[in-house]
Design a protein around this motif. Structure first.
Motif: not given
Lengths: 333, 310
Positions: A112, A116, A267, A271, A274-275, A309, A312
């Motif tokens: 990931t 990302v 971010l 994410v 991206a998921i 998550l 981050s």
């Protein structure tokens, strides 16, 4: 802070930023704690690996004592949970029986981060440059096209872009692989393997990056439009600076302020994109793990991902605050 | 803005509305957005009349994954259902979820923002701390972990207000996690409104705090709420589509996101069945873009100064 000594105000600012970050993380962990206790079923059975595992009464009783489940929920169990979380003990997965959640997540993290990271890099480079240029020449033909296209990209779910990219570049044209991380039975050489990996990265990275570019163009354009109308730009013009000099010396640096903030605050959305994109490509990262955990109702893994998550996002926010302090002297004073 | 509201006569108000409409409709984005929106609202209102009842695997009328033809304008899916039929029915599900979630989010955001701004002090500090949390954590990430747990607690099965439980849970969770931006905007607007003289006048006249908030502050917040509400809808569509795509939707009441999830599971992308995945995505994109355009146009109408965040 890298610049200057720590004044009273600066350290107080950093202090309040840190307190906010810790509070947010505490709320994430508390939400996890509450959600896990709300799920129907005996927590002891759940902790042993879900309802599908057959256990006898003695095992459950042992677990109950072991995890302190016979003690009051608050504060005893809550404190236990938080201290376990701090130690990195996120419990066991339901689906991958007996495996630590933290291990599962760490295993999937590199895929990931590669996805990302590359997508962010590509989106920032293209998006910010296009946006700054559109803002500099605002009202022109380029600006109109770029703004329209960005709003459309901004409204498009990244996973749908991913599916369209697969149809075009993988299924129809056959240029790039649209599935997985390595070709099955590919040649063994390290260089070939790396090349194969890059080819598999191309479409997922493009999908995530395209989903982000729109936002960066819009914000960079707005930032530049604001800067262009400032008094100091008129002064710069009056000093006799050329357009390029004005752009580089005055406009660029000031326009970067809101952009840097957006990049760090973004971010969570990166994410999220991206998921879903990972789900399209069966990319073996956190997104793939999320889908597996969702389908198997593997709550410990889901909550571990949520914690990751959350951490981050909070980290990115801290970074944004610090970066803002460095870039904008007014915040420091 | 409030100068116009001070002249409180019916004709003055009608004139203000007329002025607003002519300015708002002057934006090309607003026209385009409204046009698309009307189209989709018609689809959502009468899907049965336009394409007949929602097809199921039992009532499917076509071949498996057949490309578009005269009989099936958008082709068929992997069990032979007409894609056009499902997309039109999906409009109703997707739009209802997004709009209801937005209503929840606007009510929460306005109440919290107005209370924090009006009372100030300790109330403000704590409410804003709560807002900070929801501002930092994206709705999608929160919904991802909350939705499956709530679903498990409620159990699938019975319908709530005509929604299958999973859709009901998704819309409530989206609504309850996407209000932070609205709350911030409303709070800052309330902070400036409460310093105005007409609030003092209302207080001297003996109005209670509640009545000042509802009758004097709330009407002046409508522009901000409307402009941000349009953007909340766009966000809600994005989150709903993504959650349904990950399998949290309901196949018996498929939204556009659920259709894309079904297409993904059927391997439509690698089979080259562009018609199956193209239409639902394009619809989600169009509706979301319409709301963004309308929101931007509203904002440009109300605020002469350009906004920074899209």
């Amino acid at each position: 802070m890298a610049v200057g000594g720590l004044g009273g105000k600066t350290s107080r600012r950093i202090g309040s930023i840190l307190i906010r970050a810790v509070m947010t993380l505490l709320m994430v962990a508390t939400l996890n704690f509450i959600l896990f206790r709300v799920i129907p079923g005996d927590p002891a059975t759940l902790l042993l690996g879900g309802a599908r595992v057959s256990v006898n009464a003695e095992q459950i009783e042992a677990q109950r004592q072991n995890w302190g489940l016979d003690r009051p929920l608050f504060p005893d169990q809550m404190v236990d949970y938080l201290s376990a979380t701090l130690r990195g003990d996120l419990g066991y997965s339901f689906k991958f029986r007996g495996r630590h959640v933290a291990d599962l997540i760490l295993e999937r993290l590199p895929a990931t981060i590669a996805l990302v990271g590359l997508a962010q890099l590509a989106a920032i480079l293209c998006g910010v440059m296009l946006g700054l240029y559109a803002g500099w020449r605002r009202g022109g033909a380029f600006d109109r096209v770029a703004t329209g296209a960005s709003l459309a990209l901004y409204s498009t779910p990244s996973f749908w872009l991913a599916m369209i990219l697969v149809v075009i570049f993988s299924t129809t044209l056959g240029w790039l692989p649209g599935y997985g991380i390595y070709s099955p039975g590919a040649s063994i050489g390290a260089a070939d393997r790396f090349l194969d990996y890059l080819r598999h990265l191309a479409l997922p990275v493009s999908a995530v990056a395209l989903g982000l570019i729109g936002q960066y163009v819009v914000v960079a354009r707005a930032a530049m439009s604001d800067v262009v109308t400032e008094d100091y730009m008129v002064t710069a013009r009056a000093k006799g600076l050329t357009g390029g000099q004005m752009l580089m010396r005055h406009a660029f640096r000031n326009a970067m302020l809101p952009i840097v903030t957006l990049i760090s605050l973004n971010l969570g959305y990166v994410v999220a994109g991206a998921i879903t994109v990972e789900a399209v490509f069966a990319w073996p990262g956190i997104g793939g793990l999320t889908v597996e955990a969702l389908n198997a109702r593997d709550y410990p893994v889901l909550q571990g991902i949520f914690l990751l998550l959350g951490a981050s996002i909070v980290g990115a926010n801290l970074l944004a605050d610090v970066a803002y302090g460095i870039l904008d002297p007014r915040v420091r004073q | 803005m409030s100068d116009r509201i001070v002249q409180y006569s019916p004709s003055g108000r009608a004139g203000a509305i007329k002025g607003f409409l002519s300015k708002f409709l002057g934006y090309g984005g607003a026209q385009l957005g409204l046009l698309c929106l009307v189209f989709f609202i018609v689809l959502a209102a009468v899907p049965n009349i336009l394409v007949g009842p929602l097809e199921t695997a039992g009532t499917a009328t076509g071949d498996f994954l057949a490309p578009p033809s005269g009989q099936h304008l958008l082709g068929t899916d992997e069990v032979g259902r007409d894609v056009l039929n499902m997309v039109v029915h999906g409009a109703r599900i997707s739009l209802t979820i997004a709009l209801l979630a937005t209503v929840i989010s606007l009510i929460l955001g306005t109440t919290i923002g107005m209370t924090a701004g009006y009372y100030g002090g300790r109330v403000d500090v704590w409410l804003m701390r709560l807002t900070d949390f929801f501002f930092v954590m994206p709705s999608f990430v929160l919904a991802l972990v909350i939705t499956p747990v709530v679903l498990e607690v409620m159990g699938r099965g019975r319908e709530i207000l005509g929604f299958r439980p999973s859709l009901f849970v998704i819309l409530v969770v989206i609504g309850m996690t996407s209000w932070a931006f609205v709350a911030r905007v409303v709070r800052s607007q309330t902070l400036s409104l409460k310093e105005r003289t007409f609030i003092d006048r209302a207080r001297v006249a003996g109005s209670s705090n509640f009545s000042i908030m509802v009758r004097h502050i709330l009407p002046n917040l409508v522009p901000q709420i409307a402009a941000n509400g349009a953007l909340v809808v766009a966000g809600a569509i994005y989150v709903e589509t993504s959650l349904s795509f990950l399998g949290l939707g309901d196949p018996l009441q498929p939204s556009w996101g659920t259709l894309l999830s079904l297409a993904q599971r059927a391997g439509a992308a690698s089979a080259g069945a562009w018609w199956y995945l193209g239409a639902p995505g394009l619809c989600a994109l169009t509706v979301s873009l319409s709301f963004v355009l309308i929101g931007n146009a509203l904002d440009d109408t109300f605020n002469p100064r350009r906004r920074v965040i899209p």
